[in-house]
Design an enzyme around this catalytic site. Structure first.
Site, PDB file in Angstrom:
ATOM      1  N   GLY A 180       0.871  -1.169   0.125  1.00 42.88           N
ATOM      2  CA  GLY A 180       0.264   0.053  -0.232  1.00 42.88           C
ATOM      3  C   GLY A 180       0.473   1.030   0.509  1.00 42.88           C
TER       4      GLY A 180
ATOM      5  N   ASP B 167      -4.619   2.087  11.459  1.00 46.66           N
ATOM      6  CA  ASP B 167      -6.437   1.228  11.054  1.00 46.66           C
ATOM      7  C   ASP B 167      -5.946   0.612  12.400  1.00 46.66           C
ATOM      8  OD1 ASP B 167      -8.771   0.805  10.156  1.00 46.66           O
ATOM      9  OD2 ASP B 167      -8.071  -0.781   9.674  1.00 46.66           O
TER      10      ASP B 167
ATOM     11  N   THR C 254      -0.079  -3.987  12.934  1.00 47.55           N
ATOM     12  CA  THR C 254       0.780  -4.362  11.809  1.00 47.55           C
ATOM     13  C   THR C 254       2.125  -3.688  12.213  1.00 47.55           C
ATOM     14  OG1 THR C 254      -0.166  -3.526   9.918  1.00 47.55           O
ATOM     15  CG2 THR C 254       0.851  -5.669   9.392  1.00 47.55           C
ATOM     16  N   LEU C 255       1.099  -2.404  12.466  1.00 51.50           N
ATOM     17  CA  LEU C 255       2.382  -0.972  12.955  1.00 51.50           C
ATOM     18  C   LEU C 255       3.326  -1.611  14.020  1.00 51.50           C
ATOM     19  CD1 LEU C 255       1.676   2.320  12.025  1.00 51.50           C
ATOM     20  CD2 LEU C 255       3.594   1.394  11.352  1.00 51.50           C
TER      21      LEU C 255
ATOM     22  N   ASP D 105      -5.759  -0.691  -1.757  1.00 55.24           N
ATOM     23  CA  ASP D 105      -6.076  -1.571  -2.316  1.00 55.24           C
ATOM     24  C   ASP D 105      -7.909  -1.752  -1.291  1.00 55.24           C
ATOM     25  OD1 ASP D 105      -5.700  -3.008  -0.217  1.00 55.24           O
ATOM     26  OD2 ASP D 105      -5.836  -4.951  -1.738  1.00 55.24           O
TER      27      ASP D 105
HETATM   28  P1  IMP Z   1      -3.433  -1.806  10.554  1.00 55.58           P
HETATM   29  O1  IMP Z   1      -5.292  -2.406  10.534  1.00 55.58           O
HETATM   30  O2  IMP Z   1      -3.331  -0.470  11.380  1.00 55.58           O
HETATM   31  O3  IMP Z   1      -2.281  -2.748  10.685  1.00 55.58           O
HETATM   32  O4  IMP Z   1      -3.844  -1.581   8.682  1.00 55.58           O
HETATM   33  C1  IMP Z   1      -3.276  -2.971   8.176  1.00 55.58           C
HETATM   34  C2  IMP Z   1      -3.001  -2.257   6.671  1.00 55.58           C
HETATM   35  O5  IMP Z   1      -4.487  -2.586   6.283  1.00 55.58           O
HETATM   36  C3  IMP Z   1      -2.705  -1.043   6.579  1.00 55.58           C
HETATM   37  O6  IMP Z   1      -0.644  -0.683   6.366  1.00 55.58           O
HETATM   38  C4  IMP Z   1      -3.220  -1.304   4.985  1.00 55.58           C
HETATM   39  O7  IMP Z   1      -2.453  -1.749   4.106  1.00 55.58           O
HETATM   40  C5  IMP Z   1      -4.751  -1.510   5.021  1.00 55.58           C
HETATM   41  N1  IMP Z   1      -5.774  -0.717   5.036  1.00 55.58           N
HETATM   42  C6  IMP Z   1      -6.658  -1.070   6.158  1.00 55.58           C
HETATM   43  N2  IMP Z   1      -7.119  -0.322   6.379  1.00 55.58           N
HETATM   44  C7  IMP Z   1      -7.537   0.400   4.874  1.00 55.58           C
HETATM   45  C8  IMP Z   1      -8.698   1.295   4.103  1.00 55.58           C
HETATM   46  O8  IMP Z   1      -9.285   1.918   4.606  1.00 55.58           O
HETATM   47  N3  IMP Z   1      -8.280   0.899   2.922  1.00 55.58           N
HETATM   48  C9  IMP Z   1      -7.969   0.019   2.033  1.00 55.58           C
HETATM   49  N4  IMP Z   1      -6.288  -0.677   2.927  1.00 55.58           N
HETATM   50  C10 IMP Z   1      -6.252  -0.433   4.032  1.00 55.58           C
HETATM   51 MG    MG Z   2      -0.435  -0.623   4.843  1.00 57.27          MG
END
Ligand code: IMP
Ligand code: MG
Length: 174
Positions: free
Chosen positions: A45, A102, A106-107, A158
């Site tokens: 992304g 989000d 992951t971070l 995506d």
């Molecule tokens: P996390 O939930 O913060 O660990 O997000 C992990 C990854 O999910 C992000 O870095 C994005 O690649 C993907 N992601 C989270 N929200 C969205 C969205 O609204 N659209 C597309 N990808 C998303």
């Molecule tokens: Mg990402």
């Protein structure tokens, strides 16, 4: 090839994305004056964002990528690495470049992983922040724009691998 499953609504236009990236680049240039930087980008992304952001940075930068298994996207509980960094970041100033934060699962995992390599500093820049969905207490140092709880595509983001190539950012209409 499949199609995007839902109608799309324009959300953040190209000129606004460009302004956000320029402003983030300026803040980074000020804060890292005299320091060399390593940008670490989670695939896939962040590809368009890092391509634009690195051209705003006037310091020497190294760029590296990490990739997590697909199952570790927002829904997943455990995060697993598919591709690790190949740069030696010990004693270096590291900036994680994310397109969106989000749940921050992951971070949070990535920060812990990178800190084991003992960088001189570790910060996060994200183009978009969705704090409404946060599950772990991660606060990015640089945020382009805080958004509501919407699923967005375009500019690298995506929906089931489609939509990354759109120049603007749109949201999926449910
Ligand atoms: P996390 O939930 O913060 O660990 O997000 C992990 C990854 O999910 C992000 O870095 C994005 O690649 C993907 N992601 C989270 N929200 C969205 C969205 O609204 N659209 C597309 N990808 C998303
Ligand atoms: Mg990402």
């Amino acid at each position: 090839m499949g199609r995007l499953k839902s109608d799309l609504v324009s959300y953040i236009p190209v000129d606004e994305i460009q302004e956000m990236v320029e402003s983030l680049g300026q803040q980074i240039n000020q804060d890292y004056e005299g320091k060399d930087l390593v940008l670490i980008c989670p695939l896939k992304g962040s590809i368009l964002f890092v391509a634009d952001l690195c051209r705003q940075i006037i310091r020497p930068v190294q760029i590296d990528f990490v990739q997590f298994l697909a199952a570790s996207k927002s829904q997943g509980k455990n995060v697993e690495i598919r591709k690790d960094i190949s740069t030696d970041i010990r004693g270096k100033h590291v900036l994680i470049v994310e397109e969106i934060v989000d749940t921050a699962r992951t971070l949070s995992f990535l920060c812990e992983h990178l800190l084991r390599h003992r960088p001189a500093s570790l910060r996060i820049v994200t183009l978009l922040d969705k704090p409404a969905r946060r599950e772990l207490p991660i606060k990015p140092h640089y945020v382009g724009r805080t958004i509501e709880d919407r699923y967005v595509v375009g500019y690298g983001l995506d929906s089931e691998e489609l939509g990354r190539n759109y120049a603007e950012i749109l949201y999926l209409k449910h």
